[in-house]
Design a protein around this motif. Structure first.
Motif, PDB file in Angstrom:
ATOM      1  N   SER A 148     -27.828  39.857   9.870  1.00 41.41           N
ATOM      2  CA  SER A 148     -27.482  41.197   9.408  1.00 41.41           C
ATOM      3  C   SER A 148     -26.009  41.372   9.722  1.00 41.41           C
ATOM      4  N   ASP A 149     -25.454  42.541   9.414  1.00 44.86           N
ATOM      5  CA  ASP A 149     -24.043  42.772   9.728  1.00 44.86           C
ATOM      6  C   ASP A 149     -23.774  42.684  11.227  1.00 44.86           C
ATOM      7  N   GLY A 150     -24.791  42.984  12.022  1.00 44.76           N
ATOM      8  CA  GLY A 150     -24.566  43.025  13.465  1.00 44.76           C
ATOM      9  C   GLY A 150     -25.281  41.969  14.271  1.00 44.76           C
ATOM     10  N   VAL A 151     -25.927  41.006  13.617  1.00 47.76           N
ATOM     11  CA  VAL A 151     -26.668  39.961  14.336  1.00 47.76           C
ATOM     12  C   VAL A 151     -26.412  38.607  13.679  1.00 47.76           C
ATOM     13  N   ASP A 174     -32.704  26.152  21.051  1.00 52.20           N
ATOM     14  CA  ASP A 174     -32.115  25.568  19.849  1.00 52.20           C
ATOM     15  C   ASP A 174     -31.100  26.462  19.159  1.00 52.20           C
ATOM     16  N   CYS A 175     -30.773  27.645  19.715  1.00 50.46           N
ATOM     17  CA  CYS A 175     -29.756  28.485  19.094  1.00 50.46           C
ATOM     18  C   CYS A 175     -29.334  29.589  20.052  1.00 50.46           C
ATOM     19  N   ILE A 176     -28.237  30.255  19.683  1.00 52.55           N
ATOM     20  CA  ILE A 176     -27.738  31.406  20.430  1.00 52.55           C
ATOM     21  C   ILE A 176     -27.762  32.617  19.500  1.00 52.55           C
ATOM     22  N   PHE A 177     -28.317  33.737  19.972  1.00 51.95           N
ATOM     23  CA  PHE A 177     -28.278  34.983  19.225  1.00 51.95           C
ATOM     24  C   PHE A 177     -27.119  35.829  19.747  1.00 51.95           C
ATOM     25  N   VAL A 178     -26.347  36.401  18.827  1.00 54.23           N
ATOM     26  CA  VAL A 178     -25.218  37.256  19.200  1.00 54.23           C
ATOM     27  C   VAL A 178     -25.355  38.593  18.479  1.00 54.23           C
ATOM     28  N   PHE A 179     -25.167  39.701  19.230  1.00 57.56           N
ATOM     29  CA  PHE A 179     -25.398  41.050  18.728  1.00 57.56           C
ATOM     30  C   PHE A 179     -24.136  41.892  18.894  1.00 57.56           C
ATOM     31  N   ASP A 180     -23.730  42.569  17.845  1.00 58.91           N
ATOM     32  CA  ASP A 180     -22.541  43.410  17.859  1.00 58.91           C
ATOM     33  C   ASP A 180     -22.769  44.613  18.778  1.00 58.91           C
ATOM     34  N   LYS A 181     -21.883  44.767  19.772  1.00 57.01           N
ATOM     35  CA  LYS A 181     -22.024  45.866  20.728  1.00 57.01           C
ATOM     36  C   LYS A 181     -21.798  47.235  20.078  1.00 57.01           C
ATOM     37  N   ARG A 182     -21.193  47.266  18.883  1.00 54.21           N
ATOM     38  CA  ARG A 182     -20.962  48.547  18.221  1.00 54.21           C
ATOM     39  C   ARG A 182     -22.265  49.184  17.743  1.00 54.21           C
ATOM     40  N   GLN A 183     -23.319  48.399  17.630  1.00 53.54           N
ATOM     41  CA  GLN A 183     -24.606  48.971  17.252  1.00 53.54           C
ATOM     42  C   GLN A 183     -25.172  49.763  18.437  1.00 53.54           C
ATOM     43  N   PRO A 184     -25.537  51.011  18.243  1.00 57.02           N
ATOM     44  CA  PRO A 184     -26.035  51.811  19.371  1.00 57.02           C
ATOM     45  C   PRO A 184     -27.327  51.270  19.966  1.00 57.02           C
ATOM     46  N   ASP A 185     -28.071  50.520  19.170  1.00 59.32           N
ATOM     47  CA  ASP A 185     -29.340  49.964  19.662  1.00 59.32           C
ATOM     48  C   ASP A 185     -29.259  48.446  19.842  1.00 59.32           C
ATOM     49  N   ALA A 186     -28.070  47.929  20.129  1.00 67.02           N
ATOM     50  CA  ALA A 186     -27.871  46.477  20.215  1.00 67.02           C
ATOM     51  C   ALA A 186     -28.758  45.827  21.275  1.00 67.02           C
ATOM     52  N   THR A 187     -28.837  46.443  22.462  1.00 60.94           N
ATOM     53  CA  THR A 187     -29.653  45.827  23.512  1.00 60.94           C
ATOM     54  C   THR A 187     -31.135  45.901  23.185  1.00 60.94           C
ATOM     55  N   GLN A 188     -31.556  46.986  22.485  1.00 58.69           N
ATOM     56  CA  GLN A 188     -32.965  47.085  22.097  1.00 58.69           C
ATOM     57  C   GLN A 188     -33.330  46.010  21.069  1.00 58.69           C
ATOM     58  N   ILE A 189     -32.403  45.760  20.134  1.00 60.45           N
ATOM     59  CA  ILE A 189     -32.638  44.700  19.154  1.00 60.45           C
ATOM     60  C   ILE A 189     -32.714  43.353  19.852  1.00 60.45           C
ATOM     61  N   ALA A 190     -31.787  43.127  20.794  1.00 58.66           N
ATOM     62  CA  ALA A 190     -31.786  41.869  21.537  1.00 58.66           C
ATOM     63  C   ALA A 190     -33.100  41.694  22.295  1.00 58.66           C
ATOM     64  N   ARG A 191     -33.577  42.776  22.895  1.00 63.79           N
ATOM     65  CA  ARG A 191     -34.828  42.686  23.649  1.00 63.79           C
ATOM     66  C   ARG A 191     -35.996  42.343  22.732  1.00 63.79           C
ATOM     67  N   LYS A 192     -36.020  42.914  21.516  1.00 65.81           N
ATOM     68  CA  LYS A 192     -37.096  42.608  20.570  1.00 65.81           C
ATOM     69  C   LYS A 192     -37.061  41.134  20.175  1.00 65.81           C
ATOM     70  N   VAL A 193     -35.861  40.609  19.953  1.00 71.29           N
ATOM     71  CA  VAL A 193     -35.732  39.193  19.589  1.00 71.29           C
ATOM     72  C   VAL A 193     -36.247  38.306  20.716  1.00 71.29           C
TER      73      VAL A 193
END
Length: 286
Positions: A194-197, A238-257
């Motif tokens: 996505s734009d932020g992941v 096998d991979c690294i996930f990176v999340f844009d900190k500008r997203q207000p729910d970035a840590t919640q998305i990371a936790r779901k992943v």
């Protein structure tokens, strides 16, 4: 969220002629079956704490306790897409190299790599190989993770032992490893979910993808992609996930992943969320 991040989509497509293994547990079962059929093996027992690991007792072991710890994670990546015959060859080479040879008195520095592993992975190795000068080479990293040094030889990926380092210091081994990783950076593939992941993968050598976070060049790329900062997750090997900190729910998305990855249960690495501050990776307090 499932549509956004399909963990299963990261796996390569299978060909009909493959000797197929659904996951590391299935491959481990095949390896155990082959080990038990060999008279040189006294016992091969699946590790209850990790679906990729096998505790092996060879017939030559002085005591009836594991003297080798196998991990088939990297083997699964090596055989993906191969024919049944080539897969069988790779499995047997893996077994021969790690169980029946299981020595690396010398190594080619070009084969030295660093992997990121959970601390408990090293604890299990130390129980078998010991924590003295003959034990595995590793260093503490961040949170529940360590940097684990390995030799990526033709037939198998094996632990780097202090006794095989030729007297090299940890600092020297670290520099060799970083040089080797940096030479592979042209193989990085970014998939924008996505734009932020995004995910970052070492294409062709996915099993060492987490080691990218050890290099400044990788972080330069992340900073260019996410100029306001980023959170990082490495729930799988096998991979690294990176999340844009500008997203207000970035840590919640990371936790779901992360939760999705651990529910999937394959090739697991860390349940933490990380961020880089002043050049150092840190665990994010949620």
């Amino acid at each position: 969220m499932v549509a956004l991040v399909s963990l299963s989509g990261l796996a390569g497509t299978a060909h009909s002629e493959e000797l197929k293994f659904e996951d590391v547990a299935a491959l481990r079962a095949a390896v155990i079956s082959r080990l038990k059929a060999d008279h040189r093996i006294r016992e091969a027992v699946p590790d209850p704490n990790d679906p990729a690991r096998v505790n092996v007792v060879r017939a030559i072991a002085a005591e009836n306790k594991p003297d080798i710890l196998l991990d088939v994670t990297n083997l699964l990546g090596r055989i993906r897409g191969l024919s049944a015959a080539d897969t069988e060859t790779q499995i047997q080479r893996f077994i021969n190299a790690l169980v029946f040879a299981n020595t690396a008195s010398n190594f080619d520095p070009a084969d030295l790599i660093a992997n990121i592993r959970p601390r408990e992975y090293i604890d299990a190795l130390n129980q078998i190989q010991g924590e003295d000068d003959s034990g595995p080479v590793y260093e503490e990293f961040v949170g529940d993770l360590v940097i684990f040094y390995q030799i990526n030889s033709k037939d198998a990926l094996s632990s780097m032992l202090w006794s095989s380092g030729g007297g090299r210091t940890l600092e020297k081994l670290r520099q060799i490893t970083l040089d080797n990783i940096n030479r592979k950076l042209s193989n990085i593939r970014e998939d924008r979910l996505s734009d932020g992941v995004s995910t970052f993968i070492m294409e062709g050598d996915e099993a060492i993808s987490p080691a990218l976070i050890l290099t400044e060049k990788f972080w330069s790329r992340v900073n260019f992609r996410f100029p306001e900062g980023a959170f990082v997750a490495i729930p799988r090997r096998d991979c690294i996930f990176v999340f844009d900190k500008r997203q207000p729910d970035a840590t919640q998305i990371a936790r779901k992943v992360i939760d999705m990855a651990f529910k999937d249960g394959a090739d697991l690495l860390s349940e933490d969320i990380f961020e880089r501050q002043d050049g150092k990776l840190q665990v994010v307090a949620e």
